[in-house]
Scaffold this motif. Sequence first.
Motif, short mmCIF file in Angstrom:
data_model
loop_
_atom_site.label_atom_id
_atom_site.label_comp_id
_atom_site.label_asym_id
_atom_site.label_seq_id
_atom_site.Cartn_x
_atom_site.Cartn_y
_atom_site.Cartn_z
N GLY A 196 0.87 -1.17 -0.08
CA GLY A 196 0.04 -0.04 -0.41
C GLY A 196 0.71 1.19 -0.07
N SER A 197 0.54 2.19 -0.75
CA SER A 197 1.15 3.50 -0.72
C SER A 197 0.29 4.59 -1.37
N ALA A 198 0.40 5.82 -1.00
CA ALA A 198 -0.23 6.97 -1.68
C ALA A 198 0.79 7.49 -2.98
N THR A 199 2.22 6.71 -2.77
CA THR A 199 3.36 7.39 -3.79
C THR A 199 4.10 6.14 -3.97
N PRO A 200 3.67 5.06 -4.72
CA PRO A 200 4.17 4.01 -5.07
C PRO A 200 5.61 4.13 -5.46
N SER A 201 6.31 3.19 -5.14
CA SER A 201 7.83 3.24 -5.73
C SER A 201 7.87 2.84 -7.27
N LEU A 202 8.85 3.43 -7.83
CA LEU A 202 8.77 3.20 -9.14
C LEU A 202 9.04 1.71 -9.57
N SER B 172 7.57 -0.85 -7.85
CA SER B 172 6.39 -1.44 -7.96
C SER B 172 5.61 -0.98 -9.13
N LEU B 173 5.51 0.35 -9.42
CA LEU B 173 5.02 0.83 -10.81
C LEU B 173 5.24 0.02 -11.96
N ALA B 174 6.66 -0.05 -12.08
CA ALA B 174 7.00 -0.93 -13.28
C ALA B 174 6.42 -2.34 -13.15
N ASN B 175 6.39 -3.04 -11.93
CA ASN B 175 5.82 -4.51 -11.89
C ASN B 175 4.37 -4.46 -12.38
N VAL B 176 3.62 -3.17 -12.03
CA VAL B 176 2.25 -3.27 -12.38
C VAL B 176 1.99 -3.27 -14.07
N ALA B 177 2.97 -2.35 -14.60
CA ALA B 177 3.24 -2.27 -16.02
C ALA B 177 3.45 -3.51 -16.80
N GLY C 262 0.09 15.57 -10.08
CA GLY C 262 0.35 15.16 -8.91
C GLY C 262 1.35 13.97 -9.00
N TYR C 263 1.52 13.22 -8.04
CA TYR C 263 2.53 12.04 -8.12
C TYR C 263 2.55 11.20 -9.14
N ARG C 264 1.40 10.92 -9.84
CA ARG C 264 1.20 9.74 -10.84
C ARG C 264 2.04 10.48 -11.89
N ALA C 265 1.87 11.72 -12.45
CA ALA C 265 2.51 12.18 -13.48
C ALA C 265 4.04 12.22 -13.28
#
Length: 726
Positions: free
Chosen positions: A352-358, A360-365, A610-613
């Motif tokens: 969980g996070s409001a600002t996920p690590s890069l 984790s975001l790469a693993n989602v992608a 925001g953080y996503r961008a």
Amino acid sequence: MPEILRVAVPVPLPQLFDYLAPRGAAVAPGCRVLVPFASGRQVGIVVDTASDSEIPHGKLKAVVQVLDTKPLLTRELLSTLYWASRYYQHPLGAVLETALPVGLRQAKPLPLEGYRALALSAEGRDTAADTLRRGTRIRELFERLTEGPLTYAALDLALPRWRDSAAALRQRGLIETVALAASASLATTTIVPPPLNPAQDEAIGRISSALQRFQPWLLDGVTGSGKTEVYLVLIERVLAQGSQALMLVPEIGLTPQTLRRFRDRFGHQVHALHSGLAEAERSRAWLAAARGEATVILGTRSAIFSPMPRLGLIAVDEEHDASYKQQDGFRYNARDLALVRARALGIPVVLGSATPSLESLANVAAGRYQRLELPHRAGGARAPQLRIVDARRTRLSHGLGPELLKALSETLARGEQALIFRNRRGYAPVLLCHDCGWHADCERCAKPMTLHRQRGRLICHHCEAERRVPTHCGDCGSGQLMPQGQGTERLEEALTELFPAVPVIRIDRETTRRRGALEALLDRLGPHQPGIYVGTQMLAKGHDLPNLTLVAILGVDEGLHSIDFRANERLGQLIVQVAGRAGRASKPGTVLLQTHHPDHALLGTLLRGGYRALAQSLLGERRATELPPFAHLALLRAEAKDPLAPQEFLAACHAASNQVNGVDVHPPIPAPMPLRAGFARSQMILSATDRSKLQAALPTWMELWRQLPSARRVRWSIDVDPVDLY
């Protein structure tokens, strides 16, 4: 022939050691044994058994004592630790020692089973409550104990600061610590949970449908979106199936607040595990998890080693936080080990996070993680308004600009609270001579020492060396020594002078050293009382302060010009997390970012998207430059008193490392901080876009490096997946 035990001993050697088992004893892997080693004795862990050994039978030494009748480490946990030893290139004996609480690393009897509780002693039962002063916490604790023993967990809920009162009663001989049987009937608290919003309901439903298999979930929720409630409901469902749950949080400071919320929900089933506990307390919680009595473990980084035989769910809150990575010795990442354990057990893991690590975001992608979004704040609270305050050509008062001070005055006039965030503790980062420019440096680090005025000390925040504050310049003898810059201590002083009618509460490492100090400080301001918090990153996440409507962030510029490739990611995360403290209830929040670089691209991206961008922009940069998460790093560090020795050792390592296709061995360079605690420091980076190639090369290289003559002149270490290049 007696059975041979293969034992991991906590020494800096990569091999196991063979010992003869006591005749007739059946010792299983995961048990502790006391063995002779060199000229002394060591507590080791049995990893395997064998019928023969490469060492002649006559030369094998016998185990001195078998310390456990059944394994302390489950087969799954032992397997995970063996994997971690190989992955992080650290001796297995040292890895297994790290997994054990300090109290279990010694050849001592195990603590008593059951729940620790306070009870009246014989003398206490013969003492009337009237002998104690009315209206005191001591009297309140005594009166509660007249009704029967209370567990430490129950006391944490009922009387959060009971330990000082207990010490006073214990000194008079009126109370004692007892152990209640795990089967004892213990009171639980019934809490009506808040209603779920549609996004929370969907996240819980999707994870609940996959509780019987391994699946990483990224719970990407804005600050205040109710991620903790999602964890709580999921844990309820796991417990209903007869399983256990492990909840990791990044900071000890978060644990008391989170622990209370979990115990409100689950009562005595929740045990805390973190380094702030006394050794005996930590050992009891760890063993309660191993026996299955502790059905919920809530802890920091080291809690990932909890031996839980019925583990059904792992949740990692604030998964992006760098504190999940151990920075010395066994340099593991608890978040990553959570994934390894979950895979081995076939259970879900929620990050969980409001600002996920890069990462984790790469693993989602890449399709390895499933992403669940909580896009809105829970309970109808609105996201705070983020505004940049241009500090250029502005007269600052103790680092505070007029626009910020005006907003602060208006906030207090409305009876609301404000947070002034400055991620630098102490009074001032530099003590400077106004006449000649000399400044007080740490002799061991060649960096300025921080002035801590209340303690009357200069302290190096790199090596913790300290000395008295000088009265005269070390070069010219002038008495014109001036503090330069602002730390939290100086801001507290300035704000107290500017706003004498309201409480100013400083929260940093200095003010929260004592157990329970953080809770006590947070309790000083009532929910409807105006006041000012001054704090470091300890206040950046996890705290719900409903009357806090203004956040002012100072010192942003320092993070905009770091040479660390992770600096922009961390700064963006920090800004968003700190901003998330504002407006978490019915009142709207405002966040002011004071900067001399209002046009900086990072701030503009955060403000607009925001953080996503920001994360998407940074991922593009990382991909183009082949940096994590699109490459995998190992950092070879060396340090020595001799300033030439680290470079010479690393040069020899570089020359000895044969070329491996797909792995880059970069030339050695001085560390970004080339001197620390009196040691000269250098480093060498190894990188590969294919993790398996780097992992395949490291063991061979490590063995070559160990044999180098120059290795004996330095202290060296390998850091796999480093999060800090300093």
